[in-house]
Design an enzyme around this catalytic site. Structure first.
Site, PDB file in Angstrom:
ATOM      1  N   LYS A 176       0.851  -1.523   0.200  1.00  0.00           N
ATOM      2  CA  LYS A 176      -0.595   0.306   0.428  1.00  0.00           C
ATOM      3  C   LYS A 176       0.786   1.283   0.059  1.00  0.00           C
ATOM      4  CE  LYS A 176      -1.968   3.190   3.014  1.00  0.00           C
ATOM      5  NZ  LYS A 176      -2.122   3.856   2.151  1.00  0.00           N
ATOM      6  N   GLY A 228       6.724   4.430   8.982  1.00  0.00           N
ATOM      7  CA  GLY A 228       5.929   5.505   9.161  1.00  0.00           C
ATOM      8  C   GLY A 228       6.130   6.278  10.160  1.00  0.00           C
ATOM      9  N   SER A 229       5.017   7.057  10.545  1.00  0.00           N
ATOM     10  CA  SER A 229       4.771   7.959  11.753  1.00  0.00           C
ATOM     11  C   SER A 229       4.990   7.080  12.238  1.00  0.00           C
ATOM     12  CB  SER A 229       3.947   8.727  11.409  1.00  0.00           C
ATOM     13  OG  SER A 229       3.040   8.485  11.872  1.00  0.00           O
ATOM     14  N   THR A 230       5.256   7.461  13.560  1.00  0.00           N
ATOM     15  CA  THR A 230       5.129   7.154  15.221  1.00  0.00           C
ATOM     16  C   THR A 230       3.457   7.073  15.757  1.00  0.00           C
ATOM     17  OG1 THR A 230       7.765   7.736  16.112  1.00  0.00           O
ATOM     18  CG2 THR A 230       5.892   6.964  17.706  1.00  0.00           C
ATOM     19  N   ALA A 232       1.390   6.708  13.594  1.00  0.00           N
ATOM     20  CA  ALA A 232       0.264   5.807  13.161  1.00  0.00           C
ATOM     21  C   ALA A 232       1.131   4.064  13.074  1.00  0.00           C
ATOM     22  CB  ALA A 232       0.052   5.626  11.534  1.00  0.00           C
ATOM     23  N   GLY A 233       2.296   4.449  13.646  1.00  0.00           N
ATOM     24  CA  GLY A 233       2.716   2.863  13.876  1.00  0.00           C
ATOM     25  C   GLY A 233       2.204   2.013  15.275  1.00  0.00           C
ATOM     26  N   GLU A 250       8.893   0.788  11.963  1.00  0.00           N
ATOM     27  CA  GLU A 250       9.337   1.281  10.862  1.00  0.00           C
ATOM     28  C   GLU A 250       9.270   2.672  11.771  1.00  0.00           C
ATOM     29  OE1 GLU A 250      13.347   0.365  10.647  1.00  0.00           O
ATOM     30  OE2 GLU A 250      13.273  -1.222  10.493  1.00  0.00           O
ATOM     31  N   CYS A 285      13.855   9.796   7.274  1.00  0.00           N
ATOM     32  CA  CYS A 285      13.662   9.222   8.150  1.00  0.00           C
ATOM     33  C   CYS A 285      14.763   9.598   9.527  1.00  0.00           C
ATOM     34  CB  CYS A 285      13.013   8.037   8.677  1.00  0.00           C
ATOM     35  SG  CYS A 285      14.463   6.979   8.098  1.00  0.00           S
ATOM     36  N   GLU A 383      10.125  15.586  15.801  1.00  0.00           N
ATOM     37  CA  GLU A 383      10.528  14.956  14.033  1.00  0.00           C
ATOM     38  C   GLU A 383       9.238  16.169  13.837  1.00  0.00           C
ATOM     39  OE1 GLU A 383       8.423  11.788  12.051  1.00  0.00           O
ATOM     40  OE2 GLU A 383      10.826  11.302  11.534  1.00  0.00           O
TER      41      GLU A 383
HETATM   42  P1  NAD Z   1       2.262   7.714   8.133  1.00  0.00           P
HETATM   43  O1  NAD Z   1       2.265   7.568   9.402  1.00  0.00           O
HETATM   44  O2  NAD Z   1       1.388   9.129   7.993  1.00  0.00           O
HETATM   45  O3  NAD Z   1       1.951   7.463   6.880  1.00  0.00           O
HETATM   46  C1  NAD Z   1       2.522   5.956   6.194  1.00  0.00           C
HETATM   47  C2  NAD Z   1       1.634   4.941   5.155  1.00  0.00           C
HETATM   48  O4  NAD Z   1       0.582   4.591   6.776  1.00  0.00           O
HETATM   49  C3  NAD Z   1       1.047   5.397   4.711  1.00  0.00           C
HETATM   50  O5  NAD Z   1       0.536   4.539   2.896  1.00  0.00           O
HETATM   51  C4  NAD Z   1      -1.004   6.250   5.134  1.00  0.00           C
HETATM   52  O6  NAD Z   1      -1.164   6.306   4.579  1.00  0.00           O
HETATM   53  C5  NAD Z   1      -0.363   4.776   5.973  1.00  0.00           C
HETATM   54  N1  NAD Z   1      -1.414   4.720   7.202  1.00  0.00           N
HETATM   55  C6  NAD Z   1      -1.473   5.993   8.298  1.00  0.00           C
HETATM   56  N2  NAD Z   1      -1.733   5.176   9.433  1.00  0.00           N
HETATM   57  C7  NAD Z   1      -2.610   3.969   9.056  1.00  0.00           C
HETATM   58  C8  NAD Z   1      -3.415   3.012   9.931  1.00  0.00           C
HETATM   59  N3  NAD Z   1      -4.027   4.221  11.237  1.00  0.00           N
HETATM   60  N4  NAD Z   1      -3.358   2.000   9.671  1.00  0.00           N
HETATM   61  C9  NAD Z   1      -2.844   1.679   8.263  1.00  0.00           C
HETATM   62  N5  NAD Z   1      -1.972   2.329   7.526  1.00  0.00           N
HETATM   63  C10 NAD Z   1      -1.649   4.038   7.642  1.00  0.00           C
HETATM   64  O7  NAD Z   1       3.583   9.073   7.322  1.00  0.00           O
HETATM   65  P2  NAD Z   1       4.197  10.008   6.017  1.00  0.00           P
HETATM   66  O8  NAD Z   1       4.169  11.186   6.876  1.00  0.00           O
HETATM   67  O9  NAD Z   1       3.114   8.910   4.773  1.00  0.00           O
HETATM   68  O10 NAD Z   1       5.404   9.513   6.237  1.00  0.00           O
HETATM   69  C11 NAD Z   1       6.417   9.893   7.183  1.00  0.00           C
HETATM   70  C12 NAD Z   1       6.891   9.295   7.908  1.00  0.00           C
HETATM   71  O11 NAD Z   1       7.074   7.989   7.928  1.00  0.00           O
HETATM   72  C13 NAD Z   1       7.893  10.256   9.253  1.00  0.00           C
HETATM   73  O12 NAD Z   1       7.302   9.892  10.756  1.00  0.00           O
HETATM   74  C14 NAD Z   1       9.080   9.422   9.037  1.00  0.00           C
HETATM   75  O13 NAD Z   1      10.102   9.971  10.003  1.00  0.00           O
HETATM   76  C15 NAD Z   1       9.231   7.756   8.470  1.00  0.00           C
HETATM   77  N6  NAD Z   1       9.990   7.545   8.192  1.00  0.00           N
HETATM   78  C16 NAD Z   1      10.370   5.860   8.687  1.00  0.00           C
HETATM   79  C17 NAD Z   1      11.401   5.469   8.451  1.00  0.00           C
HETATM   80  C18 NAD Z   1      12.108   4.157   8.888  1.00  0.00           C
HETATM   81  O14 NAD Z   1      12.778   3.333   8.148  1.00  0.00           O
HETATM   82  N7  NAD Z   1      12.280   4.817   9.923  1.00  0.00           N
HETATM   83  C19 NAD Z   1      11.648   5.669   6.351  1.00  0.00           C
HETATM   84  C20 NAD Z   1      11.057   6.322   6.475  1.00  0.00           C
HETATM   85  C21 NAD Z   1       9.784   6.930   6.680  1.00  0.00           C
END
Ligand code: NAD
Length: 477
Positions: A176, A228-230, A232-233, A250, A285, A383
């Site tokens: 996705k 993605g973001s902490t 959402a994680g 991650e 990140c 962040e």
């Molecule tokens: P985000 O968390 O908003 O979204 C990431 C993905 O998750 C998107 O595809 C989004 O549609 C999906 N998503 C969001 N909430 C969800 C949920 N509740 N259930 C399922 N899917 C969901 O992050 P973003 O703004 O797209 O990316 C930026 C973030 O990603 C930053 O915090 C950055 O540090 C992090 N990041 C981490 C790494 C790593 O390897 N640690 C690498 C790149 C980016």
């Protein structure tokens, strides 16, 4: 224009919900293309395709070396399209084209080739002597159907960190992409077909948060691999825990670069430290946005860094000479500038940038350096995901290490010194997943990468990244 209709499942684009997502250039606001906003029903179709492919002889019957060869062909297909894909990623993410070629595409190819090789070399079965007499067979079997959810900042590279090891392990994937930058990921479908991946091995469900939630909840998914973001994680981890679904996370970072007091400020060093903050407009990140600077040389070093930040070429990401492009959206620009304003109210001093940058309809933030920042300020703890560095003063090495480690995050870091041995010693004291010595790139495809603390759970890269997609199984005989 790139328009993708439906979800990619079992080797074809299956028509889905009428609801669509338009993708705009952050540099010009121009419409670049559109994708389907996949519904839960669309996700179910893709998951079913992945389940069928998992046990189908066309995939399950391949040897690890044959799976590795398929990954190699996928890498070749991407490499052949370097110019096209770099231009597309530059347009949808806003990455400067020159950076996109190696940091978006070159890294993607490198990760896939690493896993092509690891598939061949990894020990998937091993006979051991039983502790209770006789022998046991220990197998590493695929974890199953993987739901891979990725952010927008480095879509193909992050997809490769999941698809590479998952396919090497014998899993199948439902990928996705994020709604901000789904186009290059959708282009993978045709490349996977050309590489001869059997239908259903790689499926793609474009969409937003609801699509991601549907994938996390889909009963046919064995493991979620999320970047993605902490925030959402945490939600995804909690949802997975409810079903004991495997999950790796991650997440975000607020990494520190420690500049030791013997540092020589030659051009290469200064430009590398600055690119550690500003690459991809700080939307990386591992961006080392907290610059820890010795009190004995604070004004001198801040002055040199401010000058280097001010001299960065900001502009159209499609231009070869551009070093810093836009941030992902107008919303992100306004949020970043509000956080910079808040830091100034807290006592920080702007020594470079600090303002929007008007280029047409683009979402630009002038590369910014803030001095006199205390590590307790929000700007040093949260962040930002924008082109903003903060200069924090320290008095001795022990304090530098304490400040670097005083963060809710623990993703990465860097240590800079004229004496590489000394820097490497300091690196050992950091509570983060990876540290670069005299470099701003704390990442190696062949080695584990991931976060301590709120930067995540699990590792990607190298054999550890492969293990994340394998279940050990013991046969006692
Ligand atoms: P985000 O968390 O908003 O979204 C990431 C993905 O998750 C998107 O595809 C989004 O549609 C999906 N998503 C969001 N909430 C969800 C949920 N509740 N259930 C399922 N899917 C969901 O992050 P973003 O703004 O797209 O990316 C930026 C973030 O990603 C930053 O915090 C950055 O540090 C992090 N990041 C981490 C790494 C790593 O390897 N640690 C690498 C790149 C980016």
């Amino acid at each position: 224009m790139y328009h993708y209709e439906g979800t990619y499942a079992a080797g074809t684009w299956v028509p889905g919900e009428a609801s669509r997502i338009d993708v705009h250039s952050p540099a010009t606001d121009e419409l670049l293309g559109s994708v389907t906003d996949a519904s839960a029903a669309d996700v179910a179709v893709a998951v079913a395709a992945a389940r069928t492919a998992l046990d189908d002889a066309a995939w399950a019957g391949l040897t690890p070396a044959e799976r590795g060869a398929a990954l190699g062909r996928l890498a070749d297909g991407i490499e052949r399209r370097t110019e096209e894909l770099a231009a597309l990623l530059s347009a949808e993410v806003g990455s400067p084209l020159r950076w996109a070629r190696f940091a978006q595409i070159g890294t993607t190819v490198g990760v896939l080739r690493t896993y092509a090789k690891l598939a061949e070399e990894h020990t998937f079965e091993e006979v051991r002597r039983s502790a209770m007499g006789g022998e046991v067979l220990v197998r590493q079997v695929p974890v199953g159907v993987v739901g891979a959810i990725i952010p927008w900042n480095a879509p193909l590279f992050i997809a490769a960190l999941k698809v590479g090891p998952a396919l090497a392990a014998g899993c199948t994937v439902v990928l996705k992409p994020s709604p901000e930058a789904p186009l290059a990921v959708c282009a993978l479908a045709a490349i996977a077909e050309e590489a001869g991946l059997p239908p259903g091995v790689l499926n793609i469900v474009p969409g937003g948060v609801a699509t991601g939630e549907a994938l996390v909840a889909a009963p046919g998914v064995d493991k979620i691999s999320f970047t993605g973001s902490t925030a959402a994680g945490k939600r995804i981890g909690a949802a997975c825990a409810a079903d004991v679904r495997r999950c790796s996370l991650e997440l975000g970072g607020k990494s520190a670069a420690i500049l030791l007091d013997d540092l020589e400020l030659d051009r290469r060093t200064v430009s590398s430290i600055v690119s550690g903050v500003m690459a991809n407009s700080g939307q990386v990140c591992v961006a080392q946005t907290r610059l820890l600077i010795p009190g004995s040389r604070y004004d001198e070093i801040v002055g040199v860094l401010a000058e280097a930040v001010d001299s960065l070429v900001v502009g159209d990401p499609a231009e070869e000479e551009t070093q810093v492009g836009p941030v992902i959206s107008a919303h992100a620009r306004d949020r970043i500038l509000a956080q910079v304003g808040g830091a100034v109210e807290d006592g920080a001093r702007v020594v470079a940038g600090g303002s929007p940058y008007a280029i047409g309809a683009g979402s630009y933030v002038r590369p910014t350096l803030l001095a006199d920042v205390d590590n307790a300020m929000s700007i040093a703890r949260e962040e930002l995901f924008g082109p903003v560095g903060v200069a924090i003063r320290y008095e001795d090495e022990a304090e530098a290490v304490a400040i670097a480690n005083d963060s809710p995050y623990g993703l990465a870091g860097a240590v800079w010194s004229a004496d590489a041995e000394r820097a490497a010693e300091v690196a050992l004291r950091l509570r983060v997943g990876s540290v670069a010595v005299n470099s701003s790139a704390p990442l190696d495809f062949g080695s584990p990468f991931g976060g301590f603390k709120q930067s995540g759970i699990g590792r990607e890269g190298g054999p550890e990244g492969l293990a994340a997609f394998l279940e050990p199984q013991t046969i006692i005989r």
